[in-house]
Design a protein around this motif. Structure first.
Motif, PDB file in Angstrom:
ATOM      1  N   ILE A  22       0.573  -1.257  -0.080  1.00  0.00           N
ATOM      2  CA  ILE A  22       0.258  -0.246   0.132  1.00  0.00           C
ATOM      3  C   ILE A  22       0.665   1.155   0.165  1.00  0.00           C
TER       4      ILE A  22
ATOM      5  N   LYS B  82       0.305   3.596  -3.421  1.00  0.00           N
ATOM      6  CA  LYS B  82      -0.478   5.074  -2.565  1.00  0.00           C
ATOM      7  C   LYS B  82      -0.806   5.845  -4.228  1.00  0.00           C
TER       8      LYS B  82
ATOM      9  N   LEU C 275      -3.184   3.345  -6.372  1.00  0.00           N
ATOM     10  CA  LEU C 275      -4.811   2.845  -6.499  1.00  0.00           C
ATOM     11  C   LEU C 275      -5.941   3.122  -5.256  1.00  0.00           C
TER      12      LEU C 275
ATOM     13  N   LEU D 215      -7.871  -0.174  -2.105  1.00  0.00           N
ATOM     14  CA  LEU D 215      -7.466   0.293  -0.818  1.00  0.00           C
ATOM     15  C   LEU D 215      -8.186  -0.576  -0.022  1.00  0.00           C
TER      16      LEU D 215
ATOM     17  N   LEU E 189      -7.926  -4.488  -0.443  1.00  0.00           N
ATOM     18  CA  LEU E 189      -6.375  -4.680   0.203  1.00  0.00           C
ATOM     19  C   LEU E 189      -6.990  -4.871   1.949  1.00  0.00           C
ATOM     20  N   ASN E 190      -6.691  -3.523   1.930  1.00  0.00           N
ATOM     21  CA  ASN E 190      -7.512  -3.859   3.976  1.00  0.00           C
ATOM     22  C   ASN E 190      -8.477  -4.804   4.325  1.00  0.00           C
TER      23      ASN E 190
END
Length: 182
Positions: free
Chosen positions: A65, A69, A72, A77, A80-81
């Motif tokens: 990330i 950054k 994305l 995000l 991914l999180n």
């Protein structure tokens, strides 16, 4: 029972970008391999990248990330999180319904309503219930699997099937089918 086309493409492009990064960083694939070449790799090689990711998920997610950054999106995000809230384990896919499949976690006996990605689960399994190892995680207000199903070549006998069905009926009656991972 599958994601719509836009959701699927959003998920798969984000996940494959992450696996490509992990593959190079963890020396699963050569650093000289392009992303386009990685896309053509057999699923076995991508699976090894996935396994490397789960061995050190927190750190690898943070680094990926941070290093990406600027490119994305907010949706990337979020995907991914959401891996941080994943549930890895052995599951029995009890049945496929019109909106989702019912997965039972063999370690907790919890039932989950899981969407398939692009191909419905009967493409991968001839009969249900079927046992597999996979990773579940949230995707919006749904639960999906990470794209890798490791099937177990186990046939469940009639008593076990009845027991699983009874447990499922009780969970459904008690509104205990988990439809979101919070």
């Amino acid at each position: 029972m599958t994601l719509d086309t836009a959701e699927y493409h959003q998920y798969i492009s984000t996940h494959l970008g992450l696996l490509y990064f992990v593959g190079i960083r963890e020396h699963v694939i050569p650093a000289t391999v392009s992303f386009m070449d990685f896309l053509d790799y057999h699923s076995d090689r991508k699976f090894r990248c996935r396994e490397a990711f789960y061995r050190n998920m927190g750190e690898l997610l943070d680094v990926y990330i941070k290093e990406n950054k600027g490119r994305l999106s907010a949706a990337d995000l979020q995907i991914l999180n959401n891996f941080r809230r994943s549930i890895q384990g052995d599951f029995v896919i009890l049945k496929c319904l019109s909106k989702h499949a019912i997965f039972m976690d063999t370690s907790s006996s919890s039932f989950y309503a899981v969407k398939a990605l692009a191909d419905p689960f009967p493409v991968f399994f001839r009969t249900f219930p079927a046992m597999c190892r996979t990773t579940l995680f949230p995707y919006g207000n749904k639960i999906i699997y990470d794209g890798f199903l490791e099937p177990y070549d186990i046939l469940l006998g009639p008593r076990i099937k009845r027991s699983l069905e009874d447990d499922y009926r009780k969970a459904r009656a008690n509104k205990a089918i988990i439809t979101e991972i919070i």
